[in-house]
Every structure is written in structure tokens, then in C-alpha cells.
Design an enzyme around this catalytic site. Structure first.
Site, short mmCIF file in Angstrom:
data_model
loop_
_atom_site.label_atom_id
_atom_site.label_comp_id
_atom_site.label_asym_id
_atom_site.label_seq_id
_atom_site.Cartn_x
_atom_site.Cartn_y
_atom_site.Cartn_z
N TYR A 1 40.94 -28.26 14.17
CA TYR A 1 40.39 -28.99 13.00
C TYR A 1 39.05 -29.06 12.92
CZ TYR A 1 38.97 -34.07 11.89
OH TYR A 1 38.37 -35.06 11.08
N ARG B 1 30.41 -40.05 24.66
CA ARG B 1 30.49 -40.16 23.28
C ARG B 1 29.68 -41.32 22.63
NH1 ARG B 1 32.72 -36.39 24.77
NH2 ARG B 1 34.81 -35.61 24.42
N LEU C 1 34.32 -42.73 15.07
CA LEU C 1 34.66 -43.90 14.36
C LEU C 1 35.57 -44.78 14.95
CD1 LEU C 1 34.83 -42.34 10.65
CD2 LEU C 1 33.00 -43.59 11.89
N SER D 1 33.56 -34.27 10.56
CA SER D 1 33.37 -34.84 11.73
C SER D 1 32.32 -34.37 12.88
CB SER D 1 34.64 -34.55 12.34
OG SER D 1 34.61 -34.51 13.84
N SER D 2 31.76 -34.99 13.61
CA SER D 2 30.86 -34.45 14.81
C SER D 2 31.47 -33.26 15.73
CB SER D 2 30.19 -35.44 15.80
OG SER D 2 31.08 -36.01 16.50
N CYS D 3 32.97 -33.27 15.57
CA CYS D 3 33.37 -32.18 16.48
C CYS D 3 33.20 -30.59 15.63
CB CYS D 3 34.76 -32.21 16.76
SG CYS D 3 36.09 -32.16 15.14
N GLY E 1 38.27 -44.48 4.72
CA GLY E 1 38.72 -44.69 3.50
C GLY E 1 38.56 -45.93 3.26
N TRP F 1 42.13 -41.46 31.21
CA TRP F 1 42.03 -40.24 31.02
C TRP F 1 40.86 -39.44 31.50
CZ3 TRP F 1 44.71 -38.96 25.77
CH2 TRP F 1 45.96 -39.46 25.50
N ASP G 1 38.92 -33.65 29.58
CA ASP G 1 37.64 -34.24 29.23
C ASP G 1 37.22 -34.11 27.89
OD1 ASP G 1 37.07 -35.87 31.49
OD2 ASP G 1 35.80 -34.43 32.36
N HIS H 1 42.26 -42.09 19.28
CA HIS H 1 41.16 -41.86 19.86
C HIS H 1 40.85 -42.87 21.08
CE1 HIS H 1 40.44 -39.46 15.93
NE2 HIS H 1 39.61 -38.60 17.25
N GLY I 1 43.29 -45.18 4.92
CA GLY I 1 42.76 -44.65 6.13
C GLY I 1 41.69 -45.68 6.73
N LEU I 2 41.17 -45.28 8.23
CA LEU I 2 40.20 -46.13 8.69
C LEU I 2 38.67 -45.90 7.97
CD1 LEU I 2 38.98 -47.30 11.31
CD2 LEU I 2 38.63 -45.16 12.39
N LYS J 1 37.13 -28.25 8.87
CA LYS J 1 36.07 -29.18 8.64
C LYS J 1 34.94 -28.41 8.07
CE LYS J 1 37.83 -33.67 8.18
NZ LYS J 1 37.92 -33.88 6.97
P1 GDP Z 1 37.13 -36.46 21.60
O1 GDP Z 1 35.86 -37.11 21.29
O2 GDP Z 1 37.60 -35.41 20.47
O3 GDP Z 1 37.42 -35.80 22.91
O4 GDP Z 1 38.48 -37.59 21.22
P2 GDP Z 1 38.98 -38.77 22.09
O5 GDP Z 1 38.37 -39.88 21.76
O6 GDP Z 1 40.34 -38.47 22.22
O7 GDP Z 1 38.57 -38.62 23.74
C1 GDP Z 1 37.45 -38.75 24.15
C2 GDP Z 1 37.41 -38.95 25.62
O8 GDP Z 1 38.12 -40.12 26.09
C3 GDP Z 1 37.98 -37.75 26.37
O9 GDP Z 1 37.09 -37.30 27.32
C4 GDP Z 1 39.42 -38.18 26.81
O10 GDP Z 1 39.74 -37.57 27.96
C5 GDP Z 1 38.76 -39.45 27.21
N1 GDP Z 1 39.96 -40.64 27.23
C6 GDP Z 1 39.97 -41.31 28.18
N2 GDP Z 1 41.31 -42.27 28.01
C7 GDP Z 1 41.77 -41.60 26.91
C8 GDP Z 1 42.78 -42.11 25.99
O11 GDP Z 1 43.84 -43.03 26.43
N3 GDP Z 1 43.12 -41.81 25.14
C9 GDP Z 1 42.33 -40.76 24.47
N4 GDP Z 1 42.30 -40.27 23.31
N5 GDP Z 1 41.06 -40.26 25.12
C10 GDP Z 1 40.98 -40.77 26.22
#
Ligand code: GDP
Length: 316
Positions: free
Chosen positions: A140, A213, A170, A111-113, A20, A206, A273, A183, A17-18, A144
Site C-alpha cells: 500500500y 498511533r 483517520l 497516508s502516514s505509512c 471523501g 491484537w 504489532d 483499522h 468513503g471515510l 502511495k
Molecule cells: P496500522 O496503523 O497500519 O498498523 O493499522 P491498524 O490500525 O490496523 O493497527 C494499528 C495497531 O492496532 C496494530 O498494532 C494492531 O495490531 C493493533 N490492533 C489491536 N487490535 C486491533 C484490531 O482489532 N484491529 C486492528 N486493525 N488493529 C488492532
């Protein structure tokens, strides 16, 4: 004193994985060559008995538990039972077998979540279990948190020097670029790359762009893991991050620049979001003598190059 000897037999669970694979590369580069691992096609870590048999047969001195079912916000939101059930099973299989075999050193990656949705920023390790979780990845996160508590409980009951580390978001070589599961960083690298190739005028991203982040290159995580395996022995699941965050809007602009996209960026606010900000406080790990060294601009550039070199063989 160091807990890690060059001759140690190290089992990296999740070595393809990423996280590992980066840890495996870094261990090899530092002269730890007695490494073992299995891909999920030859060992299903959700299978408690098969995992127990494998770990007994390998007799590792050290286990790095980097195996997990992971995904971006959409995958976590749409398939929550898979995330809680599979992660609980993977962790319990590996940690139970590690205890049965009295494996001396275990590093569990979370994970930070795991932190409450509205934890004060930057998030200190002491925020764990102080408030409600973000809904989109609660399943998830709870798995964790259970892993952290299993490690802490093993330390308490058996006195083994097991530890946990909680990396922030990551990215890097070997990431998942599949839009449905990815992600944000790999999802946008691919989307902006494809838009540049097709000379599209617009790319849709999105959410609102306002969430913040923090992004850590996997090679930095790998260095941190080896550093902690050598030096760290405490109950607290340590944060691993850069200490800096950016908004999704700023990230999209950086990725547009990296991929050469010059069109418009628009926002799909029907998509969630997620948590408003996720920035780790990293003073504890910094005080142990480790600090992130790959800045986001350089990390993005090299990850994009990796993507270009591997695009033809990536998971779709
Ligand atoms: P999170 O850190 O658990 O929220 O996971 P993500 O990395 O999937 O998303 C981080 C943020 O990026 C969120 O606010 C998403 O809505 C935003 N985002 C914007 N465009 C995208 C996309 O194409 N894919 C994903 N996964 N997130 C997106």
C-alpha cells in the site's frame, strides 16, 4: 491569493468513503456547491478509459483524489497485491486524466505509512524514501509513494500547482467497522460495544498494546484539505495530523470507557504489532495556518454515537 473559487467545479474522487465524504460535507458547508462524484458501482476508477471519459465529460477545475483501497493491518498483510495493484490503477487513472484535461488543481491524499518503519519520531516530511518500509503495509505504501512522485513529476514537467497531503490514521463517521478490514479504532469501538451489550467478561485486543498511533478525526482532515487547496502550492507532500499519539493499550482503555465496558482487556500476541510508532511532525502544516481541533476523547464519543445511530445499516 486563493487557488479555490466558490464557482469551481470540484470532483471528489472517493466521495462516499471515510475521507471523501467528510471533504464533500466540508466543501458544501463552506459554500462550494459545484461538486461532482461517482460511487464505485457507477465508475470503476481502476478502469483507465472509463475514468478518462468521466473526467473529460465533467471538466472539473479541481480534483480531490480521496479514492483508495484501504484497510487495517490484517487486510494489508493478507491481501498485499490488491493494495498495490488497485491503488496504482486508481491513482494513475485519475492523475493521467487530470493531466490530459489540464485540471489546474489536484490534491492527492496518501497516508502516514509511506514513511520508513524506523523513521525518527515525530516523522518529518524529509524522512520520505530514507529507509525500508514496514512489511505489513509495504505494498500500500509503495503505491502511495508512487502517487506522490506522479504529482511532483507533473508539477516539474508541466508547472501545474498540484499538491499532496499525508494524513495520519483517520477515524470518524462513515468508517469501516467490519472486523476483518477495519483499522484499530473502529474495530475496537465495535468489539467493546458488542462485549458491553453481551455482558462479556473479557475483550481480546491484537498485539502487545505497546505500538503508538496518532488519530485524526476526518472532519479535521477535511478542514485541512480545503485549507491546503486554498493556500498551499509546494512539492512537499504535507503531513496532516494532531501531533499527539497514544499507545494501543491506552486507546483500548479509552474505548472501554467510551462504550461502558468494565471487564478485562487481554492481548492476542499472535497478531502483528506493525510499526512501533507512527507520529507525524506537523510543524510544516501548522506554519501554513492550519491546526487540528478535535481531541481524541470528544472525537471518540461522537464517532461512537454515529456508530450507535447507524449500526443497523453498516457494512457487516
Ligand atoms: P496500522 O496503523 O497500519 O498498523 O493499522 P491498524 O490500525 O490496523 O493497527 C494499528 C495497531 O492496532 C496494530 O498494532 C494492531 O495490531 C493493533 N490492533 C489491536 N487490535 C486491533 C484490531 O482489532 N484491529 C486492528 N486493525 N488493529 C488492532
Amino acid at each position: 491569493m486563493t487557488f479555490l473559487k466558490p464557482s469551481d467545479r470540484i470532483y471528489v474522487a472517493g466521495h462516499s468513503g471515510l475521507a471523501g465524504s467528510a471533504i464533500w460535507r466540508a466543501l458544501q458547508a463552506q459554500g462550494y456547491t459545484n461538486l461532482v462524484g461517482q460511487t464505485s458501482s457507477t465508475l470503476d476508477l481502476r478502469d483507465h478509459n472509463a475514468t478518462a471519459d468521466y473526467i473529460s465529460s465533467q471538466e472539473p477545475d479541481v480534483i480531490v483524489l480521496a479514492a483508495a483501497k484501504v484497510g487495517g493491518i490484517a487486510a494489508n498483510n493478507d491481501f498485499p497485491v490488491d493494495f498495490i495493484s488497485e491503488n496504482l490503477r486508481i491513482q494513475t487513472s485519475v492523475l493521467d486524466a487530470a493531466l490530459t484535461n489540464r485540471v489546474n488543481r489536484v490534491l492527492f491524499l496518501g497516508s502516514s505509512c509511506i514513511y520508513p518503519k524506523l523513521a525518527p519520531q515525530p516523522i518529518n516530511e524529509d524522512s520520505l524514501l530514507t529507509g525500508p518500509l514496514e512489511q505489513t503495509n509495504q505494498a500500500y505504501a509503495l503505491a502511495k509513494i508512487a502517487g506522490i512522485v506522479q504529482v511532483q513529476s507533473t508539477r516539474k514537467q508541466y508547472g501545474l500547482p498540484w499538491i499532496s497531503a499525508m494524513p495520519t490514521n483517520l477515524y470518524g463517521p462513515g468508517d469501516n467497522f467490519n472486523p476483518a478490514g477495519a483499522h484499530v479504532l473502529p474495530a475496537l469501538l465495535r468489539r467493546f460495544h458488542e462485549a458491553t451489550q453481551s455482558q462479556a467478561k473479557e475483550v481480546q485486543v491484537w498485539g502487545t498494546g505497546s505500538p503508538r498511533r496518532e488519530f485524526l478525526h476526518v472532519d479535521d482532515l477535511a478542514a485541512a484539505c480545503i485549507h491546503l487547496l486554498k493556500n498551499y502550492d509546494d512539492d512537499i507532500a504535507l503531513n496532516v495530523g494532531t501531533g499527539e499519539d497514544i499507545s494501543i493499550k491506552e486507546l483500548a482503555e479509552m474505548i472501554a470507557q467510551t462504550t461502558g465496558f468494565t471487564g478485562r482487556i487481554t492481548w492476542d500476541t499472535t497478531k502483528p504489532d506493525g510499526t512501533p510508532q507512527k507520529l507525524l511532525e506537523v510543524s510544516r502544516i501548522n506554519a501554513t495556518g492550519w491546526k487540528a481541533s478535535i481531541d481524541l476523547a470528544n472525537g471518540l464519543k461522537s464517532t461512537y454515537q454515529w456508530y450507535l445511530d447507524n449500526v443497523s445499516t453498516l457494512r457487516t
